[in-house]
Scaffold this active site. Sequence first.
Site, mmCIF file in Angstrom:
data_model
loop_
_atom_site.group_PDB
_atom_site.id
_atom_site.type_symbol
_atom_site.label_atom_id
_atom_site.label_comp_id
_atom_site.label_asym_id
_atom_site.label_seq_id
_atom_site.Cartn_x
_atom_site.Cartn_y
_atom_site.Cartn_z
ATOM 1 N N ASP A 166 0.820 -1.210 0.000
ATOM 2 C CA ASP A 166 0.000 0.000 0.000
ATOM 3 C C ASP A 166 0.855 1.261 0.000
ATOM 4 O O ASP A 166 2.080 1.203 0.132
ATOM 5 C CB ASP A 166 -0.908 0.023 1.230
ATOM 6 C CG ASP A 166 -2.001 -1.025 1.172
ATOM 7 O OD1 ASP A 166 -2.391 -1.404 0.052
ATOM 8 O OD2 ASP A 166 -2.460 -1.458 2.245
ATOM 9 N N TYR B 49 6.425 -10.209 7.030
ATOM 10 C CA TYR B 49 6.408 -8.763 7.227
ATOM 11 C C TYR B 49 6.997 -8.417 8.588
ATOM 12 O O TYR B 49 6.930 -9.205 9.536
ATOM 13 C CB TYR B 49 4.974 -8.226 7.172
ATOM 14 C CG TYR B 49 4.341 -8.221 5.809
ATOM 15 C CD1 TYR B 49 4.389 -7.089 5.001
ATOM 16 C CD2 TYR B 49 3.680 -9.346 5.329
ATOM 17 C CE1 TYR B 49 3.794 -7.078 3.750
ATOM 18 C CE2 TYR B 49 3.082 -9.348 4.078
ATOM 19 C CZ TYR B 49 3.143 -8.209 3.297
ATOM 20 O OH TYR B 49 2.551 -8.201 2.058
#
EC number: 5.4.99.12
Length: 285
Positions: free
Chosen positions: A69, A127
């Site tokens: 994003d 992540y």
Amino acid sequence: MNDVVPPAAAESAAAGVSRIALGIEYKGSRYRGWQRQEAGVPSVQEALERALSKVAAEPVGVICAGRTDAAVHASGQVVHFDTAVERPLKAWVMGTNANLPADISVTWARVMPAHFHARFSAMARRYRYAIYNDPIRPAHLAEEVTWNHRPLDIGRMREAAQVLVGTHDFTSFRAVQCQAKSPVKTMHHVRLLEHGRLIVLDIRGNAFLHHMVRNIAGVLMTIGAGERPIEWAKEVLEARDRRAGGVTAHPYGLYLVRVEYPGEFELPERYLGPHFLSGLPDIVG
């Protein structure tokens, strides 16, 4: 070439065409995310394709392992593209980097078998979400970490995180606009690590929903601050309702640090990143 939109890489490479995989790292702060946007809106994909097209002297389109994003970073993104142009691997790295802005870098290049796919061949993604926990906001790490001025109890966060490990319906942690077909994902580990003033959420799973890591981080920080009980993480998970999940954490501290593939592809594995966490031990598994 400003008016040329590169074709997307095919599912498998055609005869006479090479499939090239690249490792990519980038600082996402000034980009509207990975995915190519309308003209004039900066994206990591557009910048990379433009640089690769200059090296190839023809339009190049890439497919990535995971679309990040706006303002989200990566130290372990993987992409692939198909080309009939012959270039040494060094040219795909050094030549592309010479045409990229300073906040995007190609880290390695490999010629891959035709059935390799950056997205669909991936077995797991990992992540890290970096939280700077201090009363004073960090000037030097601005837009590279999420600042939380409230004292966070990492013990509470660790205990709460364990209910997320395993296979679950993560509807409560997906964005409303998430287009994934299924909310059921498997988390291999959800860990909280300390590195100086930083608290790092390290999470590895088979796949992730839109905003999932940031929503998990938001819940864990709320629990760490003592605003909700440890059991709240389980309640949110079992609600299967995004409205139960609280705030979405800021994007700045989020990094895609590794994409894992079957051993047959023999892709290199660099440090997990980001750079300022170089002293943090890599916990395998």
